[in-house]
Scaffold this active site. Structure first.
Site, PDB file in Angstrom:
ATOM      1  N   SER A 220       1.161 -24.198  15.739  1.00  0.00           N
ATOM      2  CA  SER A 220       0.297 -25.336  15.458  1.00  0.00           C
ATOM      3  C   SER A 220       1.066 -26.412  14.666  1.00  0.00           C
ATOM      4  O   SER A 220       2.162 -26.775  15.084  1.00  0.00           O
ATOM      5  CB  SER A 220      -0.947 -24.837  14.724  1.00  0.00           C
ATOM      6  OG  SER A 220      -1.968 -25.792  14.784  1.00  0.00           O
TER       7      SER A 220
ATOM      8  N   ASP B 263      -6.771 -24.996  24.116  1.00  0.00           N
ATOM      9  CA  ASP B 263      -6.982 -23.684  23.485  1.00  0.00           C
ATOM     10  C   ASP B 263      -8.044 -23.754  22.386  1.00  0.00           C
ATOM     11  O   ASP B 263      -8.192 -22.844  21.593  1.00  0.00           O
ATOM     12  CB  ASP B 263      -5.650 -23.138  22.946  1.00  0.00           C
ATOM     13  CG  ASP B 263      -5.107 -23.947  21.768  1.00  0.00           C
ATOM     14  OD1 ASP B 263      -5.772 -24.908  21.319  1.00  0.00           O
ATOM     15  OD2 ASP B 263      -4.008 -23.607  21.285  1.00  0.00           O
TER      16      ASP B 263
ATOM     17  N   HIS C 106      -6.398 -20.727  20.303  1.00  0.00           N
ATOM     18  CA  HIS C 106      -5.431 -21.221  19.318  1.00  0.00           C
ATOM     19  C   HIS C 106      -5.075 -20.172  18.260  1.00  0.00           C
ATOM     20  O   HIS C 106      -4.020 -20.236  17.638  1.00  0.00           O
ATOM     21  CB  HIS C 106      -6.003 -22.479  18.652  1.00  0.00           C
ATOM     22  CG  HIS C 106      -4.976 -23.270  17.904  1.00  0.00           C
ATOM     23  ND1 HIS C 106      -3.974 -23.972  18.537  1.00  0.00           N
ATOM     24  CD2 HIS C 106      -4.762 -23.452  16.569  1.00  0.00           C
ATOM     25  CE1 HIS C 106      -3.205 -24.558  17.619  1.00  0.00           C
ATOM     26  NE2 HIS C 106      -3.665 -24.256  16.424  1.00  0.00           N
TER      27      HIS C 106
END
Ligand code: CA
Length: 296
Positions: free
Chosen positions: A83, A241, A263
């Site tokens: 991320s 996601d 995610h």
């Protein structure tokens, strides 16, 4: 004894927004560090400011990379960021390519997050709702730093506004102008394999009804959150996601961009609850072998 298949350089794992090393006994990279170490890799899970800009986080990462190089005697490290950790790693590699063998983006918002755009539109920083959201994030961040047991270092600065700006499509576009290494030239394409001697890779997942919302994820709150967040996506509606779009994640060599992983699944959260047939840990183990084969 070092494994013949282990990467040459240490792996440094960089968490995303609200990231941590370990909350009490619970690790961010659930089951991943152990699997990589069993494969013979030298692995470090580092901490950077959970809420701050990618540049501030990147400077903190560089300080830790310098310590890891001194400690291990290695010439370089392989950075793997989840991320916002991907943007953090990209910053570090752009500043010190001599210290970095590779950057791997795992569900990185390399072109921004449509969820961050939605929040900026509906919870602007100067509104009551925006201030409440910011206070909530600061509160979560403070609680998490109390529970953190894996990071021992100076108190890390918090800037919720900078953190948010670092994740919007507009904010990331500004970041990309300064640090374009490894980005694709065309939307949905692949980026350069290597820039300034640094190899670039990425992988990501998408929500796939019937797969990502089944299996052990049936009981997982973070999967429910991702399904809710996915509704804020416009450009990549149906191809995200929950927090990052499929094409937005592209960087360097795209290993895969439609694994059935949300995610959080992609770093084996929460507690290894993932959808039917998903194997997030295997992707990390295979990547360590890929780095080894590339001489990294
Ligand atoms: Ca999950």
């Amino acid at each position: 004894m070092p494994s013949p298949l282990a990467p040459r350089y240490p792996l440094v794992l960089v968490p995303g927004m609200l990231g941590f090393v370990r909350l009490l006994l619970y690790p961010y990279w659930y089951g991943i560090l152990g699997a990589l170490r069993r494969g013979g890799a030298t692995v470090f899970a580092v901490q950077v400011s959970p809420l701050n800009s990618s540049e501030v986080r990147g400077e903190q990462l560089l300080a830790q990379v310098e310590r890891i190089l001194q400690q291990t005697g290695a010439a370089k490290v392989n950075l793997i960021g989840h991320s916002q950790g991907a943007l953090t790693a990209r910053y570090a590699a752009a500043k010190r390519p001599d210290w970095v063998a590779s950057v791997t983006s795992v569900a990185g918002p390399n072109h921004g997050s449509e969820l961050a755009d939605y929040l900026q539109r509906h919870y602007p920083a100067d509104s009551v709702k925006g201030r409440l959201l910011s206070a909530l994030l600061r509160g979560i961040g403070a609680l998490m730093s109390l529970l953190e047991t894996g990071y021992r270092g100076p108190k890390l600065p918090v800037d919720v506004h900078a953190s948010h700006q670092s994740l919007t499509c507009e904010g990331v576009a500004l970041f990309n102008r300064q640090y374009p290494q490894g980005l694709p030239d065309t939307w949905g394409g692949q980026g350069a394999e290597e820039v300034n001697g640094v190899r670039y890779y990425s992988w990501s997942g998408t929500l796939q009804p019937g797969k990502t919302d089944r299996g052990r994820n049936l009981f997982d709150g973070t999967n429910r959150s991702c399904r809710l967040f996915a509704k804020t996506f416009v450009r990549e509606a149906g191809h995200c996601d929950g927090m990052v779009g499929r094409y937005s994640s592209h960087l360097g060599t795209v290993i895969g961009d439609d694994y059935p992983l949300d995610h959080f699944d992609i770093v084996n959260q929460s507690l290894g609850l993932v959808g039917k047939g998903a194997e997030p840990i295997r992707l990390f183990v295979e990547h360590a072998q890929r780095l080894h084969l590339a001489g990294l």
